[in-house]
Scaffold this motif. Structure first.
Motif, PDB file in Angstrom:
ATOM      1  N   MET A   1       0.832  -1.190   0.000  1.00  0.00           N
ATOM      2  CA  MET A   1       0.000   0.000   0.000  1.00  0.00           C
ATOM      3  C   MET A   1       0.876   1.253   0.000  1.00  0.00           C
ATOM      4  SD  MET A   1      -3.017  -0.812   2.708  1.00  0.00           S
ATOM      5  CE  MET A   1      -4.163  -2.138   2.436  1.00  0.00           C
ATOM      6  N   THR A   2       0.321   2.312  -0.506  1.00  0.00           N
ATOM      7  CA  THR A   2       1.042   3.574  -0.477  1.00  0.00           C
ATOM      8  C   THR A   2       0.825   4.249   0.873  1.00  0.00           C
ATOM      9  OG1 THR A   2      -0.858   4.718  -1.436  1.00  0.00           O
ATOM     10  CG2 THR A   2       0.805   3.861  -2.957  1.00  0.00           C
ATOM     11  N   GLY A   3       1.785   5.052   1.249  1.00  0.00           N
ATOM     12  CA  GLY A   3       1.670   5.765   2.518  1.00  0.00           C
ATOM     13  C   GLY A   3       2.869   6.666   2.721  1.00  0.00           C
ATOM     14  N   TYR A   4       2.693   7.663   3.571  1.00  0.00           N
ATOM     15  CA  TYR A   4       3.783   8.594   3.874  1.00  0.00           C
ATOM     16  C   TYR A   4       3.650   9.009   5.329  1.00  0.00           C
ATOM     17  CZ  TYR A   4       6.499  12.895   4.119  1.00  0.00           C
ATOM     18  OH  TYR A   4       7.395  13.869   4.491  1.00  0.00           O
ATOM     19  N   ALA A   5       4.795   9.106   5.994  1.00  0.00           N
ATOM     20  CA  ALA A   5       4.817   9.576   7.381  1.00  0.00           C
ATOM     21  C   ALA A   5       6.153  10.240   7.648  1.00  0.00           C
ATOM     22  CB  ALA A   5       4.589   8.423   8.357  1.00  0.00           C
ATOM     23  N   SER A   6       6.157  11.213   8.553  1.00  0.00           N
ATOM     24  CA  SER A   6       7.390  11.899   8.924  1.00  0.00           C
ATOM     25  C   SER A   6       7.361  12.200  10.406  1.00  0.00           C
ATOM     26  CB  SER A   6       7.573  13.192   8.120  1.00  0.00           C
ATOM     27  OG  SER A   6       6.517  14.107   8.428  1.00  0.00           O
ATOM     28  N   GLU A  28      11.699  10.482   7.382  1.00  0.00           N
ATOM     29  CA  GLU A  28      10.550  10.272   6.505  1.00  0.00           C
ATOM     30  C   GLU A  28      10.489   8.811   6.089  1.00  0.00           C
ATOM     31  OE1 GLU A  28      10.972  12.789   3.145  1.00  0.00           O
ATOM     32  OE2 GLU A  28      10.349  14.612   4.200  1.00  0.00           O
ATOM     33  N   ILE A  29       9.289   8.279   6.001  1.00  0.00           N
ATOM     34  CA  ILE A  29       9.076   6.921   5.500  1.00  0.00           C
ATOM     35  C   ILE A  29       8.031   6.995   4.393  1.00  0.00           C
ATOM     36  CG2 ILE A  29       8.402   4.559   6.055  1.00  0.00           C
ATOM     37  CD1 ILE A  29       9.222   4.999   8.888  1.00  0.00           C
ATOM     38  N   ARG A  30       8.411   6.515   3.223  1.00  0.00           N
ATOM     39  CA  ARG A  30       7.504   6.480   2.079  1.00  0.00           C
ATOM     40  C   ARG A  30       7.269   5.021   1.692  1.00  0.00           C
ATOM     41  NH1 ARG A  30       7.857  11.622  -0.691  1.00  0.00           N
ATOM     42  NH2 ARG A  30       9.464  12.932   0.275  1.00  0.00           N
ATOM     43  N   SER A  31       6.040   4.703   1.372  1.00  0.00           N
ATOM     44  CA  SER A  31       5.690   3.337   0.984  1.00  0.00           C
ATOM     45  C   SER A  31       4.865   3.378  -0.299  1.00  0.00           C
ATOM     46  CB  SER A  31       4.891   2.653   2.100  1.00  0.00           C
ATOM     47  OG  SER A  31       4.404   1.395   1.671  1.00  0.00           O
ATOM     48  N   VAL A  32       5.275   2.580  -1.287  1.00  0.00           N
ATOM     49  CA  VAL A  32       4.523   2.458  -2.535  1.00  0.00           C
ATOM     50  C   VAL A  32       4.190   0.983  -2.753  1.00  0.00           C
ATOM     51  CG1 VAL A  32       5.530   4.517  -3.583  1.00  0.00           C
ATOM     52  CG2 VAL A  32       6.642   2.319  -3.905  1.00  0.00           C
ATOM     53  N   ASN A  33       3.367   0.738  -3.763  1.00  0.00           N
ATOM     54  CA  ASN A  33       2.832  -0.598  -3.980  1.00  0.00           C
ATOM     55  C   ASN A  33       3.925  -1.599  -4.371  1.00  0.00           C
ATOM     56  OD1 ASN A  33       0.425   0.767  -3.673  1.00  0.00           O
ATOM     57  ND2 ASN A  33       0.138   1.048  -5.857  1.00  0.00           N
ATOM     58  N   SER A  34       3.859  -2.766  -3.784  1.00  0.00           N
ATOM     59  CA  SER A  34       4.765  -3.860  -4.131  1.00  0.00           C
ATOM     60  C   SER A  34       4.207  -5.144  -3.543  1.00  0.00           C
ATOM     61  CB  SER A  34       6.176  -3.610  -3.594  1.00  0.00           C
ATOM     62  OG  SER A  34       7.029  -4.708  -3.892  1.00  0.00           O
ATOM     63  N   GLY A 141       4.288   4.111  13.054  1.00  0.00           N
ATOM     64  CA  GLY A 141       2.910   4.131  13.521  1.00  0.00           C
ATOM     65  C   GLY A 141       2.031   5.022  12.664  1.00  0.00           C
ATOM     66  N   GLU A 142       2.548   6.198  12.289  1.00  0.00           N
ATOM     67  CA  GLU A 142       1.784   7.094  11.420  1.00  0.00           C
ATOM     68  C   GLU A 142       1.622   6.507  10.024  1.00  0.00           C
ATOM     69  OE1 GLU A 142       3.646  10.879  11.432  1.00  0.00           O
ATOM     70  OE2 GLU A 142       3.397  11.222  13.582  1.00  0.00           O
ATOM     71  N   LEU A 143       2.671   5.814   9.530  1.00  0.00           N
ATOM     72  CA  LEU A 143       2.593   5.184   8.213  1.00  0.00           C
ATOM     73  C   LEU A 143       1.519   4.097   8.201  1.00  0.00           C
ATOM     74  CD1 LEU A 143       3.815   4.794   5.338  1.00  0.00           C
ATOM     75  CD2 LEU A 143       5.309   3.070   6.357  1.00  0.00           C
ATOM     76  N   ILE A 144       1.498   3.274   9.238  1.00  0.00           N
ATOM     77  CA  ILE A 144       0.505   2.206   9.310  1.00  0.00           C
ATOM     78  C   ILE A 144      -0.900   2.790   9.369  1.00  0.00           C
ATOM     79  CG2 ILE A 144      -0.371   0.357  10.780  1.00  0.00           C
ATOM     80  CD1 ILE A 144       2.514  -0.309  11.484  1.00  0.00           C
ATOM     81  N   ALA A 145      -1.062   3.890  10.115  1.00  0.00           N
ATOM     82  CA  ALA A 145      -2.375   4.534  10.184  1.00  0.00           C
ATOM     83  C   ALA A 145      -2.808   5.051   8.804  1.00  0.00           C
ATOM     84  CB  ALA A 145      -2.342   5.678  11.195  1.00  0.00           C
ATOM     85  N   ALA A 146      -1.842   5.621   8.052  1.00  0.00           N
ATOM     86  CA  ALA A 146      -2.155   6.111   6.706  1.00  0.00           C
ATOM     87  C   ALA A 146      -2.526   4.949   5.786  1.00  0.00           C
ATOM     88  CB  ALA A 146      -0.962   6.882   6.141  1.00  0.00           C
ATOM     89  N   ARG A 147      -1.800   3.842   5.913  1.00  0.00           N
ATOM     90  CA  ARG A 147      -2.098   2.686   5.077  1.00  0.00           C
ATOM     91  C   ARG A 147      -3.438   2.068   5.447  1.00  0.00           C
ATOM     92  NH1 ARG A 147       3.572  -0.515   4.199  1.00  0.00           N
ATOM     93  NH2 ARG A 147       2.107  -2.082   3.459  1.00  0.00           N
TER      94      ARG A 147
END
Length: 297
Positions: A1-6, A28-34, A141-147
């Motif tokens: 899933m995509t997501g961003y947190a800082s 910063e942590i960025r997550s894109v689809n894979s 934690g913020e990234l998981i919440a965004a995802r």
């Protein structure tokens, strides 16, 4: 899933016996689809030693996605220059005298040299071994919440597609008996024409039996009840998994493949343009689901 947190952390590192300067760590942590978990770290030299701990943290919390971690250490511009203590400056002068005693041609320390040496002492005063992992935990934690928020949107989209697929399946079911009846009438008409050409050599009962036999074979050949039943079963399982939640990405991917197979078979058995249209519409919806399922853990 995509997501961003800082996340940011401000720290104070003391230099010698005098004042201090403010140091900030931004992460910063960025997550894109894979389909798999792929971690990439872009860290300054001061944080290289923290990479194994950060990797362990991310591996424990994330299962899929191409994840990039960026970190930067910044210093307040108002306090960018250190203020050396008198004891430190005296020590530098003493060392300079000792060096020049042995090397008379050696140049003396400049103001820039002195400030740089004092700054090196400051930069080593910050212990990132506790700060960096705690900051990463906050960002993850913020990234998981965004995802999770994106996951809810994807779940709603998938449920909407399953609803549309059920509607199409409901449209396909009644078409088969209609087609069989139409084909039976055609067979009867053709056999009646054939009887006329044979001038009574074939009895009406034999002609009707042959027409019914042909119609039965045709009905078996175009019957899609089995495909529709399996498709409905897969849709029920997709709905159940989405409502259950958890790590369902791979199971959904398998169900999407099975649904696509049923839609293909329905199209191959099509004996009317309407059934062909339904099969094509089904495959479009299933393909839309497949693209999004690749993003779900």
């Amino acid at each position: 899933m995509t997501g961003y947190a800082s996340a940011q952390h401000g720290s104070s590192a003391e230099a010698g016996e005098a004042s201090s300067r403010n140091v900030r760590l931004g992460l910063e942590i960025r997550s894109v689809n894979s389909r798999f978990l792929d971690l990439t770290f872009r860290l300054p030299d001061e944080l290289r030693a923290q990479e194994p701990a950060l990797r362990t943290l991310l591996t424990a919390r994330l299962k899929r996605g191409k994840v990039e971690v960026r970190a930067a250490i910044d210093q307040d511009a108002s306090a960018s220059l250190p203020q050396p203590s008198p004891a430190l400056l005296q020590r530098m002068v003493s060392l300079q005298d000792q060096v020049q005693a042995w090397l008379p041609d050696a140049k003396g320390l400049s103001v820039a040299d002195a400030l740089r040496l004092c700054g090196q002492g400051q930069s080593s005063a910050v212990d990132w071994s506790e700060i960096a992992p705690a900051l990463a935990e906050q960002a993850v934690g913020e990234l998981i919440a965004a995802r999770e928020r994106e996951g809810k949107r994807l779940a709603q989209m998938l449920l909407d597609r399953t609803k549309q697929l059920r509607t199409l399946a409901g449209q396909a079911g009644p078409l088969v008996p209609q087609l069989v009846e139409q084909q039976r009438q055609r067979f009867l008409e053709r056999w009646q024409e054939a009887m006329g050409l044979t001038e009574g050599q074939v009895t009406p009962e034999a002609a009707q039996d042959r027409a019914l036999s042909e119609a039965t074979a045709f009905a078996i050949r175009i019957d899609v009840a089995e495909e529709i039943t399996r498709l409905s079963s897969h849709l029920d399982e997709v709905d159940r998994l989405i409502k259950k939640g958890g790590e369902i990405g791979k199971r959904l991917d398998f169900l999407i493949q099975e649904m696509h197979r049923e839609a293909n078979t329905l199209g191959s058995k099509s004996a009317a343009l309407e059934l062909t249209r339904i099969s094509v519409d089904m495959k479009v919806l299933i393909e839309q689901m497949r693209e999004q399922v690749q993003n779900i853990e």
